[in-house]
Design an enzyme around this catalytic site. Structure first.
Site, PDB file in Angstrom:
ATOM      1  N   LYS A 257    -115.051 -12.195  -6.622  1.00  0.00           N
ATOM      2  CA  LYS A 257    -116.323 -13.014  -6.320  1.00  0.00           C
ATOM      3  C   LYS A 257    -117.394 -12.228  -6.606  1.00  0.00           C
ATOM      4  O   LYS A 257    -118.592 -12.867  -6.551  1.00  0.00           O
ATOM      5  CB  LYS A 257    -116.385 -13.022  -4.644  1.00  0.00           C
ATOM      6  CG  LYS A 257    -114.939 -13.895  -4.213  1.00  0.00           C
ATOM      7  CD  LYS A 257    -115.053 -15.519  -4.256  1.00  0.00           C
ATOM      8  CE  LYS A 257    -113.962 -16.002  -3.526  1.00  0.00           C
ATOM      9  NZ  LYS A 257    -114.467 -17.524  -3.217  1.00  0.00           N
TER      10      LYS A 257
ATOM     11  N   ASP B  85    -120.000 -20.290  -5.994  1.00  0.00           N
ATOM     12  CA  ASP B  85    -119.377 -19.200  -5.448  1.00  0.00           C
ATOM     13  C   ASP B  85    -118.482 -18.972  -6.711  1.00  0.00           C
ATOM     14  O   ASP B  85    -117.152 -18.904  -6.264  1.00  0.00           O
ATOM     15  CB  ASP B  85    -118.964 -19.111  -4.101  1.00  0.00           C
ATOM     16  CG  ASP B  85    -118.047 -17.766  -3.596  1.00  0.00           C
ATOM     17  OD1 ASP B  85    -118.436 -16.689  -4.250  1.00  0.00           O
ATOM     18  OD2 ASP B  85    -117.377 -17.935  -2.867  1.00  0.00           O
TER      19      ASP B  85
ATOM     20  N   GLN C 169    -108.432 -12.416  -7.874  1.00  0.00           N
ATOM     21  CA  GLN C 169    -108.386 -12.604  -6.206  1.00  0.00           C
ATOM     22  C   GLN C 169    -106.982 -12.516  -5.741  1.00  0.00           C
ATOM     23  O   GLN C 169    -106.659 -11.865  -4.889  1.00  0.00           O
ATOM     24  CB  GLN C 169    -108.985 -14.042  -6.136  1.00  0.00           C
ATOM     25  CG  GLN C 169    -109.141 -14.185  -4.632  1.00  0.00           C
ATOM     26  CD  GLN C 169    -109.758 -15.593  -4.228  1.00  0.00           C
ATOM     27  OE1 GLN C 169    -110.309 -16.328  -5.201  1.00  0.00           O
ATOM     28  NE2 GLN C 169    -109.875 -16.084  -3.083  1.00  0.00           N
TER      29      GLN C 169
ATOM     30  N   GLU D   5    -116.939 -22.612  -6.969  1.00  0.00           N
ATOM     31  CA  GLU D   5    -117.023 -23.067  -5.405  1.00  0.00           C
ATOM     32  C   GLU D   5    -118.322 -23.782  -5.159  1.00  0.00           C
ATOM     33  O   GLU D   5    -119.167 -23.099  -5.163  1.00  0.00           O
ATOM     34  CB  GLU D   5    -116.391 -22.156  -4.432  1.00  0.00           C
ATOM     35  CG  GLU D   5    -115.103 -21.582  -4.508  1.00  0.00           C
ATOM     36  CD  GLU D   5    -114.651 -20.875  -3.629  1.00  0.00           C
ATOM     37  OE1 GLU D   5    -113.365 -20.426  -3.260  1.00  0.00           O
ATOM     38  OE2 GLU D   5    -115.340 -20.090  -2.966  1.00  0.00           O
TER      39      GLU D   5
ATOM     40  N   THR E  32    -123.030 -14.919  -8.177  1.00  0.00           N
ATOM     41  CA  THR E  32    -123.294 -16.110  -7.341  1.00  0.00           C
ATOM     42  C   THR E  32    -124.331 -16.873  -7.438  1.00  0.00           C
ATOM     43  O   THR E  32    -125.415 -16.180  -7.539  1.00  0.00           O
ATOM     44  CB  THR E  32    -123.144 -15.749  -5.762  1.00  0.00           C
ATOM     45  OG1 THR E  32    -121.851 -14.821  -5.595  1.00  0.00           O
ATOM     46  CG2 THR E  32    -123.035 -16.905  -4.734  1.00  0.00           C
TER      47      THR E  32
ATOM     48  N   ARG F 290    -109.498 -16.505  -9.785  1.00  0.00           N
ATOM     49  CA  ARG F 290    -108.478 -16.827  -9.140  1.00  0.00           C
ATOM     50  C   ARG F 290    -107.368 -15.907  -9.417  1.00  0.00           C
ATOM     51  O   ARG F 290    -106.668 -15.443  -8.383  1.00  0.00           O
ATOM     52  CB  ARG F 290    -107.982 -18.339  -9.327  1.00  0.00           C
ATOM     53  CG  ARG F 290    -108.882 -19.239  -8.895  1.00  0.00           C
ATOM     54  CD  ARG F 290    -109.350 -19.276  -7.380  1.00  0.00           C
ATOM     55  NE  ARG F 290    -110.290 -20.213  -7.088  1.00  0.00           N
ATOM     56  CZ  ARG F 290    -111.151 -20.483  -6.003  1.00  0.00           C
ATOM     57  NH1 ARG F 290    -111.020 -19.244  -5.093  1.00  0.00           N
ATOM     58  NH2 ARG F 290    -111.825 -21.391  -5.800  1.00  0.00           N
TER      59      ARG F 290
ATOM     60  N   GLU G 278    -120.870 -25.064  -2.594  1.00  0.00           N
ATOM     61  CA  GLU G 278    -121.268 -24.607  -1.250  1.00  0.00           C
ATOM     62  C   GLU G 278    -122.798 -24.808  -0.952  1.00  0.00           C
ATOM     63  O   GLU G 278    -123.547 -24.831  -1.800  1.00  0.00           O
ATOM     64  CB  GLU G 278    -121.140 -23.088  -1.182  1.00  0.00           C
ATOM     65  CG  GLU G 278    -119.510 -22.609  -1.239  1.00  0.00           C
ATOM     66  CD  GLU G 278    -119.506 -21.154  -0.652  1.00  0.00           C
ATOM     67  OE1 GLU G 278    -120.171 -20.677   0.321  1.00  0.00           O
ATOM     68  OE2 GLU G 278    -118.403 -20.612  -1.282  1.00  0.00           O
TER      69      GLU G 278
ATOM     70  N   ASP H 124    -120.506 -14.989   3.244  1.00  0.00           N
ATOM     71  CA  ASP H 124    -119.770 -16.028   3.117  1.00  0.00           C
ATOM     72  C   ASP H 124    -118.859 -16.663   3.799  1.00  0.00           C
ATOM     73  O   ASP H 124    -118.075 -15.913   4.181  1.00  0.00           O
ATOM     74  CB  ASP H 124    -119.141 -16.107   1.460  1.00  0.00           C
ATOM     75  CG  ASP H 124    -119.004 -17.615   0.751  1.00  0.00           C
ATOM     76  OD1 ASP H 124    -119.921 -18.240   1.362  1.00  0.00           O
ATOM     77  OD2 ASP H 124    -118.355 -17.662   0.043  1.00  0.00           O
TER      78      ASP H 124
ATOM     79  N   GLU I 123    -108.249 -26.535  -6.288  1.00  0.00           N
ATOM     80  CA  GLU I 123    -107.906 -27.610  -5.627  1.00  0.00           C
ATOM     81  C   GLU I 123    -107.544 -28.871  -6.103  1.00  0.00           C
ATOM     82  O   GLU I 123    -106.756 -29.540  -6.003  1.00  0.00           O
ATOM     83  CB  GLU I 123    -109.034 -28.119  -4.623  1.00  0.00           C
ATOM     84  CG  GLU I 123    -109.101 -27.175  -3.305  1.00  0.00           C
ATOM     85  CD  GLU I 123    -110.207 -27.289  -2.440  1.00  0.00           C
ATOM     86  OE1 GLU I 123    -110.269 -28.025  -1.701  1.00  0.00           O
ATOM     87  OE2 GLU I 123    -111.382 -26.737  -3.030  1.00  0.00           O
TER      88      GLU I 123
ATOM     89  N   HIS J 130    -111.129 -27.768   2.434  1.00  0.00           N
ATOM     90  CA  HIS J 130    -110.809 -26.586   1.403  1.00  0.00           C
ATOM     91  C   HIS J 130    -110.118 -25.642   1.794  1.00  0.00           C
ATOM     92  O   HIS J 130    -108.928 -25.182   1.290  1.00  0.00           O
ATOM     93  CB  HIS J 130    -112.308 -26.025   0.737  1.00  0.00           C
ATOM     94  CG  HIS J 130    -112.007 -24.769   0.155  1.00  0.00           C
ATOM     95  ND1 HIS J 130    -111.659 -24.826  -1.074  1.00  0.00           N
ATOM     96  CD2 HIS J 130    -112.074 -23.618   0.311  1.00  0.00           C
ATOM     97  CE1 HIS J 130    -111.417 -23.623  -1.702  1.00  0.00           C
ATOM     98  NE2 HIS J 130    -112.007 -22.845  -0.549  1.00  0.00           N
TER      99      HIS J 130
END
Lengths: 428, 428
Positions: free
Chosen positions: B262, B242, B249, B208, B266, B246, B210, B132, B375, B139
């Site tokens: 993660k 993805d 992480q 996420e 996915t 958080r 992508e 990835d 975000e 971002h």
């Protein structure tokens, strides 16, 4: 345990070991085998000659010995691995219960026993995913001191979970495979502003001494493996050299971790030593596996979560004499492979047969016990080799051999050589 | 281009697309297919009915259409993909040169044309390694502001190389696969000393948005892929979610990057849109692909290194109405997939057919254009959904759908839905 087969006393593949691998010869395509002394036993030929007729557990599964990887055999699970290993120990014992199978069977010996010098080894499993952990506490501390000083050497999470990252499976190679020095982006002058990289072959090429575990039985996506079941998901161990380009790493690694600095090649030994073979050498790691400071999901039943395996790193200048540059022990780990596997699955990640888990670099605390050149030289204080030359990092033509062995003479349980030679950078 | 097959005007699978996937039905095990309008064309059945008799390029390779993945087809290389796609466009065109193949062939239609609603989709390729990247500049900037403030939002390396990390291949799933909320270690109170984690289901579960590319043809270990050849190593693109935990992480990611945050899942779309189908939508990304600030090995021949693909994220409360929470465009990338692939191989890493490369999260600069909840809400400012409920992060039962489409009504080149629903944490 004595064998009717002559086994050199210093062989890592004594009757106490019986590691599994994949071999080929000019006339035999890839097949499963075990190593014993100076020989490989071709398990496909052995099975064809009726060698397993006395072992009911494997009768329904003899096709696993005609596969080009060990995945199908590994997926049968630990009770079957244990029975096959113990049966083969019996077959090779001087007082074997089954002399007709091999000891007194010249035809079977001729078809199945091959001198190791005449076989080619291969990566023993089809590796789906490769993960590298960072459980060598002394290494993490040493590196942390270099980057952040002794007061903040270990990150706050370090003792709570086995820190790890996903590695690159495609470039895992077997011992003896030469690797080109990698190209990459390098920040020649870290102090300059703005920071503008140059493109060049790596100038700080390093090694990392590690153990690694292959996964045998899978778990489903979403269903973690409890700590008490985790060891039964592990097929066995190999030695691993996680070659590392330190200058490429220093520039690329923020904020998502090492990438090209590691993915150009990772070397493993070709023979998988089963956990059962290492069982007599079980001992405490750096801290007990059942320590109360761990969250319960990582707490093992017993304190003894490491293995007493003597490790060494040998570096040889092209055409020169070998120099042993490091000696350490696999007890220098803070987390066990079962803890790594359970942590890996705790969020739901599914492990597949053949997945590879690296321990992280194994270092001691004394001089000449570190598993990387960066720790030994800090890029400043050269190592002296036997031929008088010096090293901060690897030069083209250098050969590195990792070795690991448990037990005592005549009964060694070892891994054999984990060797690799550095070729010049590939011409672009 | 008009088709004799009725294709809804808003279908992402117009005649201009022809994406490839793997399908099964109750009576058909996994086979390659293409999507067209509301149908899938079973390529195994189509080949068996003589459908490819008019296409010499594929005659020696018809076995690729009886494989359970697209790997063998992808490995044939871009010229073959191009010919097969153009031939199938011809077959479906109103004025087809080959009416006997399908248009006027009721038996072939019956055996090979299946309503999409009746087929099950699968991950289309056997994925060896998944990487990835982090090429969504907005971002990376937005996240950097949250962690380090606006002055140091982007790391010094960010514009010089496509930052990336190795991801987990085993847990890549196809659209529609539900995922359990992950468990993990979380630092409930980051300000407390000492820092002691708790164990709990994730409380900050995110998405996420992508794009991702599948690799078609491999390169050998040690031999980088030059930038001018890189695009021909790419089979096509999919959309990817993805999923990211958080809180897990934030605690685990130092110093080696995201791991369990993660690797629990996915999600990708099941239909691979070929680069040739996207060619008409080629445009400039955030900066020209041939900008002089790049080291030469990453400099593309042309400035236009991105694709104009409209992207959106839809969030649906369990039993509620869908809310479009974000709209952006795939032009919001700083590096192209060829640049990612070339950088990935520059140190010598070998790519295999089926490897997956994620773009990194794609975000715009305006409100409601970001590709992650972090975000949009920063964990503080809730999003309002159509049914009146609010979200900082995902709740159990939430369904997220990503969509992406290029072109205009009647000629859409789209990806279909990339959908996933969050199940409660698995009971431990």
């Amino acid at each position: 345990m004595a064998s009717w087969l002559p086994i050199p006393k210093n062989s890592p593949f004594s009757l106490a070991n019986i590691p599994f691998g994949i071999i080929s010869t000019k006339s035999v395509s890839r097949v499963p085998a075990v190593a014993i002394g100076d020989y490989a036993l071709n398990l496909s030929a052995f099975a064809s000659s009726g060698g397993f007729a006395q072992l009911p557990a494997i009768q329904q599964h003899l096709d696993v010995f005609s596969q080009p990887t060990l995945n199908a055999f590994a997926a049968l699970g630990r009770p079957v691995h244990r029975q096959v290993r113990e049966y083969l120990q019996n077959v090779f014992r001087t007082e074997t219960q089954f002399p007709e199978v091999l000891k007194d069977n010249a035809a079977a010996q001729k078809s199945a026993l091959l001198p190791l010098l005449q076989v080619t080894n291969h990566v023993p499993m089809q590796i789906g995913d490769y993960t590298d952990f960072y459980a060598g506490l002394n290494h993490a501390y040493n590196i942390g001191v270099l980057f952040r000083g002794p007061d903040n050497a270990l990150q706050p999470n370090y003792k709570h979970l086995p820190v790890g990252y996903h590695g690159r499976a495609s470039s895992v190679v077997t011992s003896g495979t030469p690797l080109h020095r990698p190209h990459g982006q390098i920040l020649a002058n870290p102090a300059a502003t703005p920071k503008v990289p140059t493109f060049s072959p790596c100038k700080r090429l390093d090694i990392e001494l590690e153990l690694a575990a292959f996964v045998s039985t899978p778990n489903d996506l979403g269903k973690p493996v409890p700590i008490e079941e985790a060891e039964d998901h592990i097929f066995g161990l190999v030695l691993m050299n996680d070659w590392s380009a330190r200058d490429i790493q220093a520039w690329e690694y923020v904020p998502l971790g090492p990438f090209n600095a590691k993915n150009f090649g990772t070397t493993i030994t070709p023979w998988v030593v089963l956990i059962d073979a290492l069982e007599p050498f079980r001992t405490s790691g750096l801290e007990p596996g059942n320590r109360e400071s761990l969250l319960p999901y990582l707490r093992e039943k017993h304190a003894a979560s490491a293995f007493d395996i003597a490790l060494e790193v040998e570096l040889t200048n092209k055409g020169g004499k070998p120099t042993t540059i490091s000696k350490t022990n696999a007890t220098n780990l803070l987390f066990s492979f079962p803890q790594m596997l359970t942590h890996h699955t705790i969020a739901g990640c599914n492990m597949n047969t053949g997945d590879l888990l690296g321990s992280g670099t194994i270092s001691g605390t004394e001089p000449k016990t570190q598993g990387s050149l960066l720790e030994q030289t800090n890029g400043k204080n050269p190592l002296k080799l036997e031929d008088g030359s010096e090293r901060l990092f690897l030069e083209d033509g250098d050969t590195v051999v990792l070795r690991g062995v448990a037990g005592s003479e005549g009964n060694y349980v070892g891994f054999g050589d984990c060797a690799g030679t550095i070729l010049p950078a590939y011409p672009l």
